[in-house]
Motif scaffolding. Structure first.
Motif, PDB file in Angstrom:
ATOM      1  N   PRO A 178       5.454   4.430 -10.025  1.00 54.54           N
ATOM      2  CA  PRO A 178       4.194   5.148 -10.205  1.00 54.54           C
ATOM      3  C   PRO A 178       3.011   4.557  -9.424  1.00 54.54           C
ATOM      4  N   ARG A 179       3.172   3.398  -8.840  1.00 53.17           N
ATOM      5  CA  ARG A 179       2.078   2.751  -8.088  1.00 53.17           C
ATOM      6  C   ARG A 179       2.613   2.160  -6.785  1.00 53.17           C
ATOM      7  N   PRO A 180       3.177   3.010  -5.937  1.00 51.87           N
ATOM      8  CA  PRO A 180       3.872   2.518  -4.741  1.00 51.87           C
ATOM      9  C   PRO A 180       2.975   1.740  -3.790  1.00 51.87           C
ATOM     10  N   GLU A 181       1.675   2.036  -3.807  1.00 51.42           N
ATOM     11  CA  GLU A 181       0.757   1.348  -2.894  1.00 51.42           C
ATOM     12  C   GLU A 181       0.691  -0.150  -3.179  1.00 51.42           C
ATOM     13  N   THR A 182       1.074  -0.562  -4.388  1.00 49.12           N
ATOM     14  CA  THR A 182       0.990  -1.987  -4.743  1.00 49.12           C
ATOM     15  C   THR A 182       2.121  -2.806  -4.133  1.00 49.12           C
ATOM     16  N   THR A 183       3.066  -2.161  -3.483  1.00 49.36           N
ATOM     17  CA  THR A 183       4.180  -2.902  -2.886  1.00 49.36           C
ATOM     18  C   THR A 183       3.882  -3.368  -1.469  1.00 49.36           C
ATOM     19  N   PHE A 184       2.711  -3.021  -0.926  1.00 44.20           N
ATOM     20  CA  PHE A 184       2.402  -3.434   0.436  1.00 44.20           C
ATOM     21  C   PHE A 184       2.431  -4.954   0.558  1.00 44.20           C
ATOM     22  N   GLY A 185       3.223  -5.441   1.499  1.00 45.44           N
ATOM     23  CA  GLY A 185       3.267  -6.874   1.771  1.00 45.44           C
ATOM     24  C   GLY A 185       4.061  -7.691   0.783  1.00 45.44           C
ATOM     25  N   ASN A 186       4.842  -7.046  -0.085  1.00 50.08           N
ATOM     26  CA  ASN A 186       5.632  -7.850  -1.019  1.00 50.08           C
ATOM     27  C   ASN A 186       7.039  -7.281  -1.173  1.00 50.08           C
ATOM     28  N   VAL A 187       7.897  -8.041  -1.824  1.00 47.28           N
ATOM     29  CA  VAL A 187       9.329  -7.733  -1.848  1.00 47.28           C
ATOM     30  C   VAL A 187       9.659  -6.438  -2.585  1.00 47.28           C
ATOM     31  N   LYS A 188       8.765  -5.956  -3.430  1.00 50.97           N
ATOM     32  CA  LYS A 188       9.099  -4.767  -4.212  1.00 50.97           C
ATOM     33  C   LYS A 188       9.118  -3.503  -3.356  1.00 50.97           C
ATOM     34  N   ALA A 189       8.574  -3.561  -2.144  1.00 52.32           N
ATOM     35  CA  ALA A 189       8.713  -2.421  -1.235  1.00 52.32           C
ATOM     36  C   ALA A 189      10.188  -2.153  -0.942  1.00 52.32           C
ATOM     37  N   ASP A 190      11.002  -3.204  -0.916  1.00 50.28           N
ATOM     38  CA  ASP A 190      12.440  -3.041  -0.679  1.00 50.28           C
ATOM     39  C   ASP A 190      13.080  -2.217  -1.794  1.00 50.28           C
ATOM     40  N   VAL A 191      12.616  -2.424  -3.018  1.00 50.99           N
ATOM     41  CA  VAL A 191      13.170  -1.701  -4.165  1.00 50.99           C
ATOM     42  C   VAL A 191      12.885  -0.212  -4.042  1.00 50.99           C
ATOM     43  N   LEU A 192      11.631   0.128  -3.780  1.00 47.41           N
ATOM     44  CA  LEU A 192      11.281   1.548  -3.699  1.00 47.41           C
ATOM     45  C   LEU A 192      11.916   2.206  -2.477  1.00 47.41           C
ATOM     46  N   GLU A 193      12.022   1.475  -1.378  1.00 47.39           N
ATOM     47  CA  GLU A 193      12.665   2.039  -0.189  1.00 47.39           C
ATOM     48  C   GLU A 193      14.122   2.401  -0.476  1.00 47.39           C
ATOM     49  N   PHE A 195      15.475   3.031  -3.647  1.00 52.53           N
ATOM     50  CA  PHE A 195      15.754   3.865  -4.820  1.00 52.53           C
ATOM     51  C   PHE A 195      14.815   5.057  -5.031  1.00 52.53           C
ATOM     52  N   VAL A 196      13.732   5.156  -4.256  1.00 53.02           N
ATOM     53  CA  VAL A 196      12.793   6.263  -4.446  1.00 53.02           C
ATOM     54  C   VAL A 196      12.796   7.145  -3.201  1.00 53.02           C
ATOM     55  N   PRO A 197      13.391   8.344  -3.295  1.00 52.25           N
ATOM     56  CA  PRO A 197      13.443   9.243  -2.140  1.00 52.25           C
ATOM     57  C   PRO A 197      12.034   9.554  -1.627  1.00 52.25           C
ATOM     58  N   GLY A 198      11.879   9.473  -0.329  1.00 48.83           N
ATOM     59  CA  GLY A 198      10.603   9.822   0.278  1.00 48.83           C
ATOM     60  C   GLY A 198       9.602   8.681   0.378  1.00 48.83           C
ATOM     61  N   PHE A 199       9.908   7.555  -0.247  1.00 51.34           N
ATOM     62  CA  PHE A 199       8.979   6.427  -0.154  1.00 51.34           C
ATOM     63  C   PHE A 199       8.945   5.897   1.275  1.00 51.34           C
ATOM     64  N   GLU A 200       7.742   5.670   1.777  1.00 49.50           N
ATOM     65  CA  GLU A 200       7.578   5.047   3.085  1.00 49.50           C
ATOM     66  C   GLU A 200       6.671   3.842   2.927  1.00 49.50           C
ATOM     67  N   ARG A 201       7.173   2.687   3.300  1.00 44.99           N
ATOM     68  CA  ARG A 201       6.378   1.474   3.147  1.00 44.99           C
ATOM     69  C   ARG A 201       5.229   1.480   4.160  1.00 44.99           C
ATOM     70  N   ALA A 202       4.070   0.969   3.739  1.00 45.90           N
ATOM     71  CA  ALA A 202       2.953   0.807   4.660  1.00 45.90           C
ATOM     72  C   ALA A 202       3.313  -0.250   5.692  1.00 45.90           C
ATOM     73  N   ASN A 203       2.859  -0.045   6.911  1.00 43.74           N
ATOM     74  CA  ASN A 203       3.177  -0.959   7.995  1.00 43.74           C
ATOM     75  C   ASN A 203       1.927  -1.717   8.418  1.00 43.74           C
ATOM     76  N   PHE A 204       2.015  -3.029   8.412  1.00 41.14           N
ATOM     77  CA  PHE A 204       0.883  -3.892   8.718  1.00 41.14           C
ATOM     78  C   PHE A 204       0.307  -3.592  10.108  1.00 41.14           C
ATOM     79  N   VAL A 205       1.188  -3.393  11.082  1.00 37.56           N
ATOM     80  CA  VAL A 205       0.730  -3.123  12.448  1.00 37.56           C
ATOM     81  C   VAL A 205      -0.001  -1.789  12.501  1.00 37.56           C
ATOM     82  N   ASP A 206       0.551  -0.768  11.841  1.00 38.29           N
ATOM     83  CA  ASP A 206      -0.114   0.535  11.819  1.00 38.29           C
ATOM     84  C   ASP A 206      -1.512   0.439  11.215  1.00 38.29           C
ATOM     85  N   ILE A 207      -1.648  -0.352  10.158  1.00 33.20           N
ATOM     86  CA  ILE A 207      -2.949  -0.492   9.505  1.00 33.20           C
ATOM     87  C   ILE A 207      -3.954  -1.141  10.445  1.00 33.20           C
ATOM     88  N   ILE A 208      -3.522  -2.158  11.185  1.00 39.53           N
ATOM     89  CA  ILE A 208      -4.408  -2.795  12.161  1.00 39.53           C
ATOM     90  C   ILE A 208      -4.815  -1.799  13.237  1.00 39.53           C
TER      91      ILE A 208
END
Length: 215
Positions: A178-193, A195-208
């Motif tokens: 329910p709070r996918p944005e909180t996974t930026f920069g931490n290991v829990k992004a791997d979990v949502l990637e 098990f959660v269809p459609g999840f896209e992790r934020a990319n540090f380079v893209d943000i810069i």
């Protein structure tokens, strides 16, 4: 016999009023999965503390271990904060209400908040290092052979781990989806990637590259 005061592998659970109240709270408001995992984290962390010759406060380590996943609970899923911070804040409220000194509260808060941030806790206070060590042992198997087969069997006899890998990943997914944005920069992004269809992790380079800076 109370679960506080239980011993396994040469480790005894603190049997203080504070520790008993922590046990009662976590037992009442978490699943068997999280309760047993949290208790094992204390045992593994304590054993690794002995292996590393660290001097630590067992009571603070126990509270850190017991509260570390409380933020996965349903009532926290709309907070917009990392679950680790929600867990740490709950521990802080618990300790402040019981008059625990601020330095001790800070140690517990930090131990919980950083328990999924590898590479940092091991260089901090022993309680901080050992909550993470216990989590890494139980979830990731890091340092698996640092603890003997006999000691491991004693601890898992008290707090079994049936189908633990699948069930803990399910608990992580439910607590964080329910709070996918909180996974930026931490290991829990791997979990949502995974098990959660459609999840896209934020990319540090893209943000810069897409920041408001004009160059």
């Amino acid at each position: 016999m109370s679960v506080n005061g239980q011993s396994a592998a040469g480790v005894t659970v603190p049997d203080t009023k504070l520790a008993r109240e922590a046990t009662e709270l976590i037992r009442d408001c978490t699943s068997d999965l999280v309760y047993n995992h949290s208790r094992r984290v204390f045992f593994w962390g304590s054993r690794q503390g002995r292996n590393r010759d660290l001097s630590y406060d067992p009571e603070l380590l126990y509270v850190g271990a017991m509260f570390h996943d409380l933020g996965l609970n349903e009532e926290h899923r709309g907070s917009g904060r990392r679950f680790e911070v929600d867990s740490a804040d709950e521990a802080r409220r618990f300790l402040q209400a019981r008059g625990v000194p601020e330095d001790s509260i800070r140690r517990v808060w930090t131990a919980i908040a950083l328990h999924t941030t590898p590479g940092i806790p091991e260089f901090m206070e022993p309680e901080v290092a050992l909550v993470t060590a216990g989590v890494e042992y139980d979830v990731l198997g890091i340092g698996y052979h640092d603890i003997s087969d006999e000691e491991r069997a004693e601890i898992t006899a008290l707090h079994p781990r049936p189908d633990f890998k699948r069930r803990i990943l399910e608990a992580f997914t439910e607590g964080i989806a329910p709070r996918p944005e909180t996974t930026f920069g931490n290991v829990k992004a791997d979990v949502l990637e995974r098990f959660v269809p459609g999840f896209e992790r934020a990319n540090f380079v893209d943000i810069i590259e897409s920041s408001a800076w004009p160059e």
